[in-house]
Scaffold this motif. Structure first.
Motif, PDB file in Angstrom:
ATOM      1  N   LEU A  37     -10.437   7.546   1.766  1.00  0.00           N
ATOM      2  CA  LEU A  37     -11.267   8.862   1.159  1.00  0.00           C
ATOM      3  C   LEU A  37     -12.246   7.819   0.292  1.00  0.00           C
ATOM      4  O   LEU A  37     -13.575   8.141   0.475  1.00  0.00           O
ATOM      5  N   HIS A  38     -11.985   7.004  -0.579  1.00  0.00           N
ATOM      6  CA  HIS A  38     -12.895   6.392  -1.209  1.00  0.00           C
ATOM      7  C   HIS A  38     -13.617   5.463  -0.253  1.00  0.00           C
ATOM      8  O   HIS A  38     -14.911   4.981  -0.890  1.00  0.00           O
ATOM      9  N   TYR A  39     -13.233   4.671   0.687  1.00  0.00           N
ATOM     10  CA  TYR A  39     -14.103   3.937   1.876  1.00  0.00           C
ATOM     11  C   TYR A  39     -14.991   4.753   2.099  1.00  0.00           C
ATOM     12  O   TYR A  39     -16.187   4.041   2.333  1.00  0.00           O
ATOM     13  N   SER A  40     -14.790   5.949   2.486  1.00  0.00           N
ATOM     14  CA  SER A  40     -15.935   6.886   3.160  1.00  0.00           C
ATOM     15  C   SER A  40     -16.854   7.224   2.144  1.00  0.00           C
ATOM     16  O   SER A  40     -18.245   7.164   2.275  1.00  0.00           O
ATOM     17  N   LYS A  41     -16.442   7.184   0.791  1.00  0.00           N
ATOM     18  CA  LYS A  41     -17.342   7.738  -0.330  1.00  0.00           C
ATOM     19  C   LYS A  41     -18.351   6.523  -0.527  1.00  0.00           C
ATOM     20  O   LYS A  41     -19.680   6.733  -0.706  1.00  0.00           O
TER      21      LYS A  41
ATOM     22  N   MET B   9     -18.955  -2.942 -13.349  1.00  0.00           N
ATOM     23  CA  MET B   9     -19.852  -3.820 -12.526  1.00  0.00           C
ATOM     24  C   MET B   9     -20.323  -2.619 -11.515  1.00  0.00           C
ATOM     25  O   MET B   9     -21.219  -3.187 -10.701  1.00  0.00           O
ATOM     26  N   GLY B  10     -19.901  -1.521 -11.503  1.00  0.00           N
ATOM     27  CA  GLY B  10     -20.563  -0.571 -10.546  1.00  0.00           C
ATOM     28  C   GLY B  10     -19.512  -0.561  -9.161  1.00  0.00           C
ATOM     29  O   GLY B  10     -19.969   0.121  -8.214  1.00  0.00           O
ATOM     30  N   HIS B  11     -18.427  -1.251  -9.249  1.00  0.00           N
ATOM     31  CA  HIS B  11     -17.673  -1.243  -8.157  1.00  0.00           C
ATOM     32  C   HIS B  11     -16.672   0.097  -7.885  1.00  0.00           C
ATOM     33  O   HIS B  11     -16.294   0.814  -8.859  1.00  0.00           O
ATOM     34  N   GLU B  12     -16.510   0.679  -6.819  1.00  0.00           N
ATOM     35  CA  GLU B  12     -15.549   1.712  -6.665  1.00  0.00           C
ATOM     36  C   GLU B  12     -14.137   1.051  -6.759  1.00  0.00           C
ATOM     37  O   GLU B  12     -13.917  -0.097  -6.115  1.00  0.00           O
ATOM     38  N   VAL B  13     -13.280   1.626  -7.421  1.00  0.00           N
ATOM     39  CA  VAL B  13     -12.095   1.044  -8.025  1.00  0.00           C
ATOM     40  C   VAL B  13     -10.767   2.196  -7.604  1.00  0.00           C
ATOM     41  O   VAL B  13     -10.989   3.229  -8.005  1.00  0.00           O
ATOM     42  N   ILE B  14      -9.862   1.771  -7.090  1.00  0.00           N
ATOM     43  CA  ILE B  14      -8.550   2.405  -6.734  1.00  0.00           C
ATOM     44  C   ILE B  14      -7.391   1.600  -7.404  1.00  0.00           C
ATOM     45  O   ILE B  14      -7.272   0.289  -7.004  1.00  0.00           O
ATOM     46  N   ALA B  15      -6.701   2.241  -8.224  1.00  0.00           N
ATOM     47  CA  ALA B  15      -5.459   1.480  -8.706  1.00  0.00           C
ATOM     48  C   ALA B  15      -4.165   2.343  -8.152  1.00  0.00           C
ATOM     49  O   ALA B  15      -3.936   3.454  -8.600  1.00  0.00           O
TER      50      ALA B  15
ATOM     51  N   VAL C 212     -16.149   5.554   9.504  1.00  0.00           N
ATOM     52  CA  VAL C 212     -16.333   6.661   8.348  1.00  0.00           C
ATOM     53  C   VAL C 212     -17.427   6.676   7.690  1.00  0.00           C
ATOM     54  O   VAL C 212     -18.049   5.608   7.131  1.00  0.00           O
ATOM     55  N   GLY C 213     -18.145   7.573   7.485  1.00  0.00           N
ATOM     56  CA  GLY C 213     -19.421   7.931   6.809  1.00  0.00           C
ATOM     57  C   GLY C 213     -20.566   6.947   7.463  1.00  0.00           C
ATOM     58  O   GLY C 213     -21.667   6.832   6.831  1.00  0.00           O
TER      59      GLY C 213
END
Length: 295
Positions: free
Chosen positions: A288-292, A203-209, A39-40
């Motif tokens: 979705l966020h993995y692709s981002k 810290m600039g990480h993409e975060v999912i809760a 993906v991506g």
């Protein structure tokens, strides 16, 4: 979603890796392979195989044409680290219809780990319990995934969240942008969960809760109960059959709206997951966020 993939069915599979494969394979069924694999990913160039390279990156078609080993360089350069963080405090012992939050969290984490391993990415695991943090550093090797599942199998909920968690405990190894997946019920005493999530985002990480809840928990279905206990503090509240469902529901909605608003302000994705619902929504959000992050 097939009933075969219901949480009750999946959690009945005692082998955690087998359960994870069942969840992921069921999720991927019917989806076009090109939508999932890489993906991506944008191909750039080939380079000669090096002994330290993962064999999954070998291009066998190139080998068949040239009798030499090549890897697709773009796949190596765009691989990312995934960090799964589980809140394993006492409140995660809450159970409905035989499904506890901590078990749902363990099986969801195993499914996410299995999916990221298929993608060739390194997966880390952190657990917060008894006021302490344990972390399994990110790796890609199959042996690492065996340790990943083992750590999840040994994970039990207990104690409270640490008042001041050391953020470096979660990100061992070289500093790089990660996809952080936090699985929690958001029950905290002094904003411990929120501070961690805010720190990850800063810290600039993409975060999912992922917010784990039960249907009884959301709707005040406490009929037949004389009292309820705070699993983290031990405080007991006598019900006496006088639970105002309307007032409770309003308080619950205010609680979740405040969580969602705060996370949105910090660019953190929020998803509420019911213990009675399949895990496919969580996997979709994750991809979705993995692709981002791979763009």
């Amino acid at each position: 979603m097939s009933k075969l993939l219901s949480p009750a069915t999946i959690l009945a599979i005692r082998d955690l890796q087998l359960a994870a494969r069942t969840v992921v394979d069921g999720f991927l069924t019917g989806m076009h392979a090109s939508r999932m694999k890489g993906v991506g990913l944008e191909f750039s160039q080939y380079r000669s195989y090096q002994p330290s390279d993962d064999l999954r990156w070998l291009d066998w078609k190139m080998y068949a044409r040239s009798d030499r080993y090549y890897v697709r360089q773009s796949e190596i350069e765009t691989s990312i680290d995934i960090q799964v963080v589980i809140d394993a405090s006492n409140s995660m012992l809450h159970t409905e219809e035989g499904i506890s939050k901590i078990d749902y969290a363990r099986y969801l984490a195993a499914s996410l780990g299995y999916l990221t391993h298929l993608q060739g990415d390194a997966t880390a695991l952190s657990a917060i319990s008894n006021g302490d943090i344990t972390t399994l550093a990110a790796r890609r090797e199959a042996r690492h995934m065996a340790r990943f599942y083992y750590q999840l199998e040994q994970l039990h909920a207990g104690g409270r969240l640490p008042e001041q968690a050391n953020i470096t405990s979660f990100t061992t190894g070289p500093h790089k942008r990660r996809l952080m997946v936090f699985i929690t019920d958001f029950y905290e005493h002094n904003a411990e969960v929120m501070r961690l999530l805010d720190a990850f985002a800063a810290m600039g990480h993409e975060v999912i809760a992922f917010h784990l809840t039960g249907q009884q928990e959301q709707s005040a279905r406490f009929s037949g109960y004389q009292a309820v206990e705070d699993l983290e503090t031990g405080e007991v509240l006598q019900l006496d059959g006088n639970v105002d469902a309307t007032q409770y529901t309003q308080a619950w909605q205010a609680f979740t709206v405040n969580i969602h608003r705060h996370l949105m302000e910090n660019n953190i994705h929020y998803r509420m997951l019911s213990l009675q619902a399949p895990m496919d929504m969580a996997l979709r959000d994750f991809l979705l966020h993995y692709s981002k992050i791979r763009r």
